[in-house]
Design an enzyme around this catalytic site. Structure first.
Site, PDB file in Angstrom:
ATOM      1  CB  SER A   1      -0.954  -0.002   1.200  1.00  0.00           C
ATOM      2  OG  SER A   1      -0.285  -0.369   2.367  1.00  0.00           O
TER       3      SER A   1
ATOM      4  CD  GLU B   1      -4.995   3.271  -5.490  1.00  0.00           C
ATOM      5  OE1 GLU B   1      -5.294   4.473  -5.481  1.00  0.00           O
ATOM      6  OE2 GLU B   1      -4.192   2.770  -4.677  1.00  0.00           O
TER       7      GLU B   1
ATOM      8  CG  ASN C   1      -4.052   4.256   1.187  1.00  0.00           C
ATOM      9  OD1 ASN C   1      -5.243   4.188   1.474  1.00  0.00           O
ATOM     10  ND2 ASN C   1      -3.255   3.203   1.190  1.00  0.00           N
TER      11      ASN C   1
ATOM     12  CG  HIS D   1      -3.308  -0.640  -3.108  1.00  0.00           C
ATOM     13  ND1 HIS D   1      -3.722   0.635  -2.836  1.00  0.00           N
ATOM     14  CD2 HIS D   1      -3.121  -1.223  -1.906  1.00  0.00           C
ATOM     15  CE1 HIS D   1      -3.774   0.823  -1.532  1.00  0.00           C
ATOM     16  NE2 HIS D   1      -3.411  -0.286  -0.954  1.00  0.00           N
TER      17      HIS D   1
END
Ligand code: NAI
Length: 678
Positions: free
Chosen positions: A417, A450, A488, A438
């Site tokens: 991540s 992702e 994120n 991801h």
């Protein structure tokens, strides 16, 4: 006698049955647009002239009957009156179909949704293939409208208010078996018996369905206001009226006009015309179309991986393996710890039982998921997914060991991540093979993946990874390898701002309520507790090195004290058996008015920076990714669309004000000056 039009085929057979087959030109699926409906109108003329024993409407497409109204047409509407005109012409044709002097049958397979189901409802009988692929529903509410081709009235009359409202207010789709159970269709039979069933019906047409007396009672004018209140209350829990007007308009329509069917149809058309040109519907329709664009990012025709090997059976790896097995792959799952694998098997059984229900299907899904302590599956896998500890050195060591054992054409994906791919790829002989997949937590609920490409990633591998993501029913969002990728990275400043607000003494519930009021699915404090404060801290620590993020000391203190959120029973909030306990807001408390802007503008500022840095290809993809990755208020159309709607200048002005008030962290990021939002 046969007549071929552009979209329809009209056939009168030897038994005097008319078969009207929809095969929409230049399209792999059937949808209803003005042209298709006009053609249908002229063919109904012809049918009335031929006076057959019955008329059957069916589809020539393998994908299904009719997937709904043509959404492209919705986006081109300029005014309410134009929308009304379009809807009313469909009403005229559907009403005609509904009053033909001979039996009419909708012969359904695959998708029968929205306008497609409304067309079927205008027929006297509905007959469906009982294959699991058959799905019937009225999902209009997801696009910010409600059924508009007579489907509100017809579904209420056919199956009663509780079932019809459930279908229309949730937008969920039913299997043929479930649809038969509630009376939405008359028969669900195997495909090979459909045509015989048609002949059977036409030979001696059965009585059409009547509503049970007690269901009729619920439509009584004195009962409706009570039931309407109950329905509104249920809707309010999921969709506030100010943001999602469609479900409320639907309840109101039934409440006021159910006693007068003709007027209800007219008001239905007027209501949809009003809703469809509104901001919410236009944004939701756009989000739907962006979702289709994301899907298109993963469509390599000649890529069909069969075996998946996942390394690391923790929270993420375990759930990724389970999800891939659910979606039909043979999956080997490797972990250094036997007990971890045993726990994954239990989790798998739980999810398969919930989703598949059928004993044999559950068993074969369990058979597809293979615990593999020694990593024997690695050699045969087409896709290898690494989900071990978030430590670059540990990951690199693993890559060195596994690369020589992998098939030459296999792709290697990491679920990291935060670690840049190029850092991990250093360990590989063939760094171009490494791509990021991801996933988000929880894997079975979060639709986005992702697709992370580093500078070293081969473009073809990236497309293969996206195609794989589609094959397990996830939405692939291509992003570049940079700290936090897209989701994120934009989420972190928003979460950190929430912690600053806590530090300033703002009650937790006030902060969360403000975000929910804006349209977020849950508030930032509850989100941080749910994700786990240790994970938030770890990601924030990594991002703080590259971004202007200071990690609030409060967060560090909680983690040091073992207060990790939901999983430890205490974080910002306390949890009782997993259930969150939110302390009430003190009675005379008045909240500052800038909480919402403080939270949201930090997110927007970072989103602009991501676009500037090329993390995501364009604002459209960014909007879709952030909506599907974080739940960002879909009715606002995503962060970039929100900036556009609120006014770029206006947003910048507030950002400046917040910078003066709270300092550096509100400084406008790079990218605002050349921001291009379509
Ligand atoms: P975790 O700590 O729950 O699981 C890691 C698993 O890997 C453990 O079961 C461990 O036994 C196993 N493992 C470690 N080294 C191994 C090796 N050499 N061979 C075989 N098994 C090994 O970690 P989690 O949370 O599942 O994270 C895994 C990856 O996914 C990390 O890269 C993380 O950044 C990423 N990620 C985590 C998310 C989350 O919410 N937890 C969300 C998205 C990505």
């Amino acid at each position: 006698m046969n007549q071929k039009c552009k979209h329809w085929n009209y056939q009168l057979d030897a038994e005097n049955i008319v078969w009207l087959t929809l095969d929409k030109a230049n399209s792999s699926a059937n949808s209803l647009n003005a042209e298709v409906i006009q053609e249908l109108d002229s063919l109904l003329d012809r049918a009335q002239h031929d006076m057959p024993v019955g008329l059957v409407i069916q589809s020539a497409k393998t994908s299904g009957f009719i997937a709904g109204a043509d959404i492209n047409e919705f986006t081109q509407l300029q005014s309410e009156s134009e929308a009304l005109h379009l809807i009313k012409s469909a009403h005229t044709v559907f009403n005609r179909l509904g009053t033909l002097p001979f039996p009419t049958i909708a012969l359904i397979h695959g998708y029968c949704l929205g306008g497609g189901l409304e067309l079927a409802l205008a027929c006297r009988y509905r007959l469906a293939d009982n294959d699991p692929k058959t799905r019937l529903g009225l999902p209009e509410v997801k696009l910010g409208i409600h059924p508009g081709f007579g489907g509100t009235l017809r579904s209420l009359q056919l199956i009663g208010t509780p079932a019809a409202m459930d279908l229309m207010l949730t937008g969920r789709a039913l299997s043929a078996k479930a649809a038969k159970k509630i009376g939405l269709i008359d028969y669900a039979v195997p495909q090979r018996h459909l045509k015989n069933a048609v002949r059977g019906i036409l030979k001696s047409p059965p009585r059409t369905r009547r509503l049970r007396w007690w269901l009729n009672l619920l439509n009584h004018k004195h009962v409706r206001p009570w039931l309407a209140k109950y329905l509104e209350k249920k809707v309010r829990q999921r969709a506030p009226k100010a943001h999602y007007p469609a479900p409320y308009a639907l309840i109101d329509l039934w409440l006021r006009f159910y006693d007068n069917p003709q007027q209800m149809l007219e008001e239905e058309a007027a209501s949809v015309a009003r809703l469809i040109i509104g901001k919410t519907a236009q944004n939701l329709i756009r989000v739907f179309m962006l979702q289709e664009q994301l899907k298109a990012a993963g469509q390599l025709k000649d890529y069909h991986p069969k075996r998946i090997h996942v390394i690391g059976g923790g929270v993420m790896g375990g759930d990724i393996a389970i999800w891939c097995a659910l979606k039909g792959y043979i999956v080997t799952l490797q972990d250094q710890n036997n007990e971890t694998l045993a726990r994954v098997m239990q989790r798998a059984y739980h999810l398969f039982s919930k989703r598949l229900k059928d004993r044999l299907l559950i068993q074969s899904a369990m058979d597809r998921l293979i615990a593999d302590v020694k990593g024997n599956g690695l050699r045969r896998a087409d896709v290898v997914i690494e989900a071990i500890f978030e430590d670059p050195e540990v990951k690199r060591r693993l890559f060195k060991i596994i690369e020589p054992q992998m098939k030459l054409d296999a792709i290697l994906a990491t679920n990291t991540s935060s670690i840049p791919l190029e850092e991990l790829a250093q360990a590989l002989e063939k760094p171009e093979k490494l791509v990021g997949l991801h996933f988000f937590n929880p894997v079975d609920k979060m639709p986005l993946v992702e697709i992370v490409h580093g500078p070293q990633t081969d473009a073809h591998i990236k497309h293969q990874a996206a195609t794989f993501a589609r094959s397990i029913d996830r939405l692939p969002l291509p992003v570049t390898s940079s700290p936090g990728f897209l989701v994120n990275r934009i989420l972190m400043p928003y979460l950190m701002e929430a912690v600053y607000l806590v530090d300033e003494g703002i009650p937790l519930k006030v902060i969360d309520d403000v975000a929910v009021e804006f349209g977020m699915p849950m508030g930032p404090i509850e989100l941080a507790d749910t994700v786990g404060l240790d994970i938030c801290l770890k990601v924030a620590d990594i991002l703080s090195k590259d971004m202007s993020i200071n990690v609030p000391a409060h967060l560090q203190r909680l983690v040091e004290n073992g207060q990790l959120g939901k999983k430890s029973g205490k974080g910002f909030y306390t949890f009782n058996n997993g259930k969150i306990i939110k302390p009430a807001i003190p009675k005379d408390y008045t909240a500052p008015t800038d909480i919402c802007d403080r939270l949201i503008l930090r997110l927007l500022n970072e989103a602009v920076s991501c676009l500037h840095d090329g993390v995501v290809e364009n604002a459209d993809f960014g909007d879709a990714g952030i909506i599907f990755g974080t739940g960002f208020a879909p009715f606002r159309g995503g962060p970039y669309r929100y900036i556009k709607d609120r006014g770029q200048e206006q947003v910048l002005k507030i950002l400046q004000l917040l910078e003066q008030r709270y300092g550096e962290r509100f400084k406008k990021s790079d990218g605002w000056d050349n921001l291009l939002i379509p």
